[in-house]
Design an enzyme around this catalytic site. Structure first.
Site, PDB file in Angstrom:
ATOM      1  N   GLU A 201      54.726 -54.232  16.774  1.00  0.00           N
ATOM      2  CA  GLU A 201      53.954 -52.784  16.442  1.00  0.00           C
ATOM      3  C   GLU A 201      53.816 -52.504  15.446  1.00  0.00           C
ATOM      4  OE1 GLU A 201      53.751 -51.470  20.217  1.00  0.00           O
ATOM      5  OE2 GLU A 201      54.180 -53.152  21.678  1.00  0.00           O
TER       6      GLU A 201
ATOM      7  N   GLU B   8      58.443 -50.842  27.185  1.00  0.00           N
ATOM      8  CA  GLU B   8      58.870 -48.982  28.029  1.00  0.00           C
ATOM      9  C   GLU B   8      59.488 -48.893  28.972  1.00  0.00           C
ATOM     10  OE1 GLU B   8      54.372 -47.775  26.322  1.00  0.00           O
ATOM     11  OE2 GLU B   8      54.478 -48.871  24.442  1.00  0.00           O
TER      12      GLU B   8
HETATM   13  C1  GLA Z   1      52.279 -49.104  22.480  1.00  0.00           C
HETATM   14  C2  GLA Z   1      52.333 -50.923  23.432  1.00  0.00           C
HETATM   15  C3  GLA Z   1      51.276 -51.323  22.588  1.00  0.00           C
HETATM   16  C4  GLA Z   1      49.549 -50.299  22.450  1.00  0.00           C
HETATM   17  C5  GLA Z   1      49.978 -49.789  21.714  1.00  0.00           C
HETATM   18  C6  GLA Z   1      49.420 -48.792  20.821  1.00  0.00           C
HETATM   19  O1  GLA Z   1      53.268 -49.706  21.360  1.00  0.00           O
HETATM   20  O2  GLA Z   1      53.487 -51.837  23.460  1.00  0.00           O
HETATM   21  O3  GLA Z   1      50.780 -52.386  23.741  1.00  0.00           O
HETATM   22  O4  GLA Z   1      49.143 -49.761  23.241  1.00  0.00           O
HETATM   23  O5  GLA Z   1      51.130 -48.780  22.427  1.00  0.00           O
HETATM   24  O6  GLA Z   1      48.687 -49.033  20.692  1.00  0.00           O
END
Ligand code: GLA
Length: 351
Positions: free
Chosen positions: A267, A157
């Site tokens: 994710e 990020e």
């Molecule tokens: C982001 C992070 C993850 C997690 C998600 C929400 O996407 O990369 O590690 O914290 O948020 O759970």
């Protein structure tokens, strides 16, 4: 709905396509039924939180170590996941080495002080700390659990076009504040140095299918790729059911693949507020179209290597707490039955 522990295995259905992963918590590894569920359906494991810097860094040990560069880590919890993966034939996707979130402030402070206003370390020191932290973590997992970790999220990020910084970098980040955009290649160079042959290095980000963000990520990744320090794009896939757009995901995935990168859908979950038939049908359709899109890319030769669900069952998902709404975003119910979305994902490879 079937009993999830006896339903056909999801990762077996995808064996010729890509790995199927789950991000889990320690209490799930320790629960006999949840552990069984993981072993049956997944061949890739990620720690939802327990490999983030805030979980590994050990403040007391670092202070006691008396070294301004090298922070000490406590790997005892992290090791439970690595041992589980090793003992059960899963591979592990490490999340995450460098992130502006879930990293304690003392890690950026000059004297490792945990006072809220302690002076920060300068750029040269922060660069050394970043490299040293990456070395400590990678050296540990590779020495103690050789062959278990196949991919690392190196930086998470770092792009946020809305913050208006140069090259669309996220400016509200202690890493950016300390080192500017240089922290990114710096982290990847260190990770490359300590990666074993075959281990892949990823940049991972959310909303990466939005055109403006995708373009900025591609600009960053093409520089890293030219230097040979990145292998893949981790496309976070936290979706909301209303507005889910598989075509937008496909356009972005193609843009990342065109750089010659391996793709991981990381994710994955689709926020869905109801268990009623209509909502769950809509959820199943969204999942089906997402997997169909990835399978199509794979058939065309795109290197899609992994899809990781963020959570195991609806009862375990972070979404319920996060949005202060109930959510039913995954393939299994809390009492471990398969949902319609499971059937559609399971059958997608044969269509
Ligand atoms: C982001 C992070 C993850 C997690 C998600 C929400 O996407 O990369 O590690 O914290 O948020 O759970």
């Amino acid at each position: 709905m079937q009993n999830a522990l006896t339903a056909p295995s999801l990762c077996a259905a995808y064996l010729d396509q890509f790995k199927i992963g789950a991000a889990v918590r320690l209490d799930q590894l320790l629960d006999a039924d949840r552990a069984q569920l993981i072993k049956r359906h997944f061949n890739s494991l990620t720690a939802e939180n327990d490999m983030k810097p805030e979980r590994l860094l050990d403040h007391a040990a670092t202070l006691a170590g008396g070294d301004a560069v090298t922070a000490k880590c406590d790997f005892s919890t992290c090791d439970r996941y690595l041992a589980f993966a090793r003992d059960n034939g899963l591979q592990l996707r490490f999340h995450v080495l460098c992130w502006h979130n879930q990293t304690p402030r003392w890690f950026y402070a000059k004297d490792w002080s945990d006072a809220p206003d302690a002076p920060l370390a300068d750029a040269a020191l922060m660069q050394k700390r970043l490299e040293s932290y990456i070395e400590t973590v990678m050296e540990h997992v590779n020495r103690c659990y050789p062959g278990v970790v196949y991919a690392f999220d190196v930086v998470n990020e770092a792009i946020e076009p809305a913050q208006g910084a140069e090259n669309a970098l996220r400016s509200k980040s202690p890493w950016y504040e300390a080192l500017g955009g240089e922290f990114i290649p710096c982290a990847f160079r260190a990770a490359r140095r300590f990666a074993l042959p075959g281990q892949k290095l990823f940049y991972n980000d959310y909303n990466c299918f939005e055109p403006e963000k995708c373009e900025a990520i591609c600009a960053l990744l093409s520089r890293l790729k030219a230097e040979g320090i990145v292998d893949g794009m981790g496309m976070q896939a936290h979706f909301v059911l209303d507005g889910f757009d598989a075509a937008a995901c496909e356009r972005a995935a193609r843009a990342y693949a065109d750089l010659g990168l391996t793709l991981h859908a990381t994710e994955l979950d689709i926020h869905c507020t109801s268990m009623d038939e209509e909502s769950q049908e809509q959820l199943a359709t969204a999942y089906e179209s997402y997997f169909a899109m990835l399978l199509k890319l794979k058939r065309e030769g795109v290197k899609v290597e992994n899809v990781t669900f963020w959570g195991l069952t609806d009862a375990d998902s972070w979404l319920t707490g996060f949005r202060k709404q109930q959510s039913y975003p995954l393939l299994f119910t809390g009492d471990m039955r398969t949902k319609l979305a499971f059937d559609r994902v399971l059958n997608a490879p044969s269509h």
